[in-house]
Design a protein around this motif. Sequence first.
Motif, PDB file in Angstrom:
ATOM      1  N   ILE A 269       0.782  -1.158   0.161  1.00 56.31           N
ATOM      2  CA  ILE A 269       0.090  -0.156  -0.042  1.00 56.31           C
ATOM      3  C   ILE A 269       0.830   1.095   0.101  1.00 56.31           C
ATOM      4  CG2 ILE A 269      -1.742   1.168   1.350  1.00 56.31           C
ATOM      5  CD1 ILE A 269      -2.956  -1.271   2.190  1.00 56.31           C
ATOM      6  N   GLU A 270       0.618   2.166  -1.133  1.00 58.79           N
ATOM      7  CA  GLU A 270       1.695   3.231  -1.174  1.00 58.79           C
ATOM      8  C   GLU A 270       1.021   4.442  -0.474  1.00 58.79           C
ATOM      9  OE1 GLU A 270       1.253   3.542  -5.462  1.00 58.79           O
ATOM     10  OE2 GLU A 270       2.151   1.609  -5.819  1.00 58.79           O
ATOM     11  N   LEU A 271       0.915   4.107   0.958  1.00 61.92           N
ATOM     12  CA  LEU A 271       0.431   5.425   1.641  1.00 61.92           C
ATOM     13  C   LEU A 271       1.125   5.667   2.971  1.00 61.92           C
ATOM     14  CD1 LEU A 271      -3.416   4.539   2.411  1.00 61.92           C
ATOM     15  CD2 LEU A 271      -2.581   6.645   1.322  1.00 61.92           C
ATOM     16  N   ILE A 288      -5.414   1.930   7.831  1.00 59.93           N
ATOM     17  CA  ILE A 288      -4.681   3.161   7.151  1.00 59.93           C
ATOM     18  C   ILE A 288      -5.255   4.474   7.464  1.00 59.93           C
ATOM     19  CG2 ILE A 288      -4.177   1.265   5.041  1.00 59.93           C
ATOM     20  CD1 ILE A 288      -6.572   2.755   3.525  1.00 59.93           C
ATOM     21  N   MET A 289      -4.669   5.710   7.203  1.00 61.70           N
ATOM     22  CA  MET A 289      -5.128   6.790   7.438  1.00 61.70           C
ATOM     23  C   MET A 289      -5.272   7.393   6.041  1.00 61.70           C
ATOM     24  SD  MET A 289      -5.327   7.545  10.871  1.00 61.70           S
ATOM     25  CE  MET A 289      -4.775   6.404  12.120  1.00 61.70           C
ATOM     26  N   VAL A 290      -6.314   8.098   5.820  1.00 59.40           N
ATOM     27  CA  VAL A 290      -6.631   8.921   4.532  1.00 59.40           C
ATOM     28  C   VAL A 290      -7.309   9.958   4.892  1.00 59.40           C
ATOM     29  CG1 VAL A 290      -6.852   6.693   3.169  1.00 59.40           C
ATOM     30  CG2 VAL A 290      -8.900   7.549   4.181  1.00 59.40           C
ATOM     31  N   LYS A 291      -7.139  11.050   3.654  1.00 59.64           N
ATOM     32  CA  LYS A 291      -7.743  12.481   4.049  1.00 59.64           C
ATOM     33  C   LYS A 291      -9.256  12.270   3.384  1.00 59.64           C
ATOM     34  CE  LYS A 291      -3.936  15.177   5.348  1.00 59.64           C
ATOM     35  NZ  LYS A 291      -2.750  14.650   4.403  1.00 59.64           N
ATOM     36  N   ASN A 292      -9.290  11.827   2.641  1.00 59.33           N
ATOM     37  CA  ASN A 292     -11.009  11.781   1.929  1.00 59.33           C
ATOM     38  C   ASN A 292     -11.617  10.626   2.081  1.00 59.33           C
ATOM     39  OD1 ASN A 292     -12.745  13.367   0.482  1.00 59.33           O
ATOM     40  ND2 ASN A 292     -11.377  13.438  -1.255  1.00 59.33           N
ATOM     41  N   ARG A 293     -11.805  10.421   3.433  1.00 60.57           N
ATOM     42  CA  ARG A 293     -12.150   8.959   3.724  1.00 60.57           C
ATOM     43  C   ARG A 293     -13.540   8.646   3.531  1.00 60.57           C
ATOM     44  NH1 ARG A 293     -12.404   7.752  10.011  1.00 60.57           N
ATOM     45  NH2 ARG A 293     -14.201   9.067   9.985  1.00 60.57           N
ATOM     46  N   ASP A 294     -14.572   9.502   3.372  1.00 57.07           N
ATOM     47  CA  ASP A 294     -16.039   9.308   3.001  1.00 57.07           C
ATOM     48  C   ASP A 294     -15.901   8.602   1.672  1.00 57.07           C
ATOM     49  OD1 ASP A 294     -16.546   9.463   5.561  1.00 57.07           O
ATOM     50  OD2 ASP A 294     -17.888  11.403   5.042  1.00 57.07           O
ATOM     51  N   LYS A 295     -15.389   9.523   0.852  1.00 62.67           N
ATOM     52  CA  LYS A 295     -15.289   9.255  -0.806  1.00 62.67           C
ATOM     53  C   LYS A 295     -14.691   7.980  -0.789  1.00 62.67           C
ATOM     54  CE  LYS A 295     -13.367  11.329  -4.744  1.00 62.67           C
ATOM     55  NZ  LYS A 295     -12.356  12.265  -5.132  1.00 62.67           N
ATOM     56  N   ILE A 357      -6.967   0.351  -3.397  1.00 60.22           N
ATOM     57  CA  ILE A 357      -6.372   1.473  -2.234  1.00 60.22           C
ATOM     58  C   ILE A 357      -5.599   2.396  -3.034  1.00 60.22           C
ATOM     59  CG2 ILE A 357      -5.273   1.682  -0.080  1.00 60.22           C
ATOM     60  CD1 ILE A 357      -7.085  -0.364   0.972  1.00 60.22           C
ATOM     61  N   ASN A 358      -4.556   1.828  -3.685  1.00 56.43           N
ATOM     62  CA  ASN A 358      -3.281   2.551  -4.209  1.00 56.43           C
ATOM     63  C   ASN A 358      -4.194   3.381  -5.564  1.00 56.43           C
ATOM     64  OD1 ASN A 358      -1.550   1.707  -2.735  1.00 56.43           O
ATOM     65  ND2 ASN A 358      -0.861   0.163  -4.164  1.00 56.43           N
ATOM     66  N   LYS A 359      -5.081   3.186  -5.872  1.00 48.62           N
ATOM     67  CA  LYS A 359      -5.884   3.954  -6.935  1.00 48.62           C
ATOM     68  C   LYS A 359      -6.876   5.039  -6.583  1.00 48.62           C
ATOM     69  CE  LYS A 359      -9.214   3.082 -10.853  1.00 48.62           C
ATOM     70  NZ  LYS A 359      -9.987   2.029 -11.466  1.00 48.62           N
ATOM     71  N   PHE A 360      -7.316   4.833  -5.281  1.00 49.04           N
ATOM     72  CA  PHE A 360      -8.311   5.802  -4.814  1.00 49.04           C
ATOM     73  C   PHE A 360      -7.588   6.609  -3.967  1.00 49.04           C
ATOM     74  CE2 PHE A 360     -11.589   2.141  -5.558  1.00 49.04           C
ATOM     75  CZ  PHE A 360     -11.976   2.627  -6.879  1.00 49.04           C
ATOM     76  N   CYS A 361      -6.663   6.334  -3.058  1.00 46.63           N
ATOM     77  CA  CYS A 361      -6.305   7.184  -2.221  1.00 46.63           C
ATOM     78  C   CYS A 361      -5.185   8.061  -2.531  1.00 46.63           C
ATOM     79  CB  CYS A 361      -5.533   6.520  -0.958  1.00 46.63           C
ATOM     80  SG  CYS A 361      -6.574   5.496  -0.371  1.00 46.63           S
TER      81      CYS A 361
END
Length: 361
Positions: A269-271, A288-295, A357-361
């Motif tokens: 995972i590239e985060l 994982i932690m992401v900025k745009n979680r809901d989307k 995940i790598n595509k959407f995050c």
Amino acid sequence: MRKKIKLFDPIIDISEEREAVRILRSGYWASGAGSGKVLQFENKFREYLGSDECIAVNSGTAALNLSLSLLNIKNKEVILPSLSFVSTAHAVTLNGGIPIFVDIDPKTCCIDPNQIRKSISKKTAVILPVHFAGMACNMDEILDVCKENNIHLIEDAAHASGAKHNHKKIGRHGMAICFSFHPVKNIAMLTGGLISINHKQHKKLKKLLNERRWCGITNRLGLTYDVKEIGWNYYMNELSAALGLIQLKKLDRLNRIRNNIAKRYNNEIELDEKMPYEKDCSYHFYWIMVKNRDKIIRKLKQNGIETGIHYRPIHTMSMYKNKKKLPITEKAGRQIISLPTHPNLTNSDVTEIISKINKFC
Ligand SMILES: Cc1ncc(COP(=O)(O)O)c(C=O)c1O
């Protein structure tokens, strides 16, 4: 159409199915006396952990409530993380204690020992760390704080069945470790929990817990009995214990599969912000932690991948709201996503999750 990838999925085969039918047909489904399959499960779990005693109960919540009942925490403070399931805090409140939430270490999402030190007061009675997603808290530091300040330690290991740090000879421990065997957990029962005791007065503590898990009833194996204090209806049923005995035999093998899945997530995972890899972790899930979680959650769902949020921090809930700021916990509350690690995932499921995940995050 690709099958849906579930976040949690209990792993059962014909052995659990056969045993369930056998217990149902036996007509002996439950007893508060701690006999039958419940006693066998306690003995096997105690051998597995190498602990002094194990007491089976009907949930992780019950395990926490009962463990804290061993200490007089009325109007005293209990230090715990806010990034947990709410029963970690409820157990404190139910026992008359005051929950003191402290921040987590961003690298592990486990309670931060430095923050614990800053929150110690004259009223602190217990530290209640949570081994988040199965990752061991920094027990050396936490035990040092306990020793320096004469404070008790009770561990919430609801996510950590099979994590090596819970074994007496491997980890360092306080008086009680509380497990959950809710159907989503690494050992899945209908519902269930267990308290592992490591303490020089373990016989006395076991007796108290035995009585309190069944309405305070003493001398339970005889025909007559007495009640000397309050207790609850917290005993484990036979069917759960029977399933637990089978699941325990598979636990190490299944946790190795979880661990390998987590290793792939960690490598591929590239985060930047993601759960670390640790070979002894039980990986109840992987975060994982992401900025745009809901989307991102929505897009993953549209692609058949179920994810979760563990957790909305407890100190943001109406019941526990206060002015204290816990910036790292609050950020996790906004950004964390939990990914599946259950052993029913195929290699191609894991590849699919990573690639999306790598595509959407
Ligand atoms: C961290 C944590 N503590 C306690 C519990 C309570 O366990 P149970 O659901 O078995 O009561 C859970 C369950 O989800 C949990 O995740």
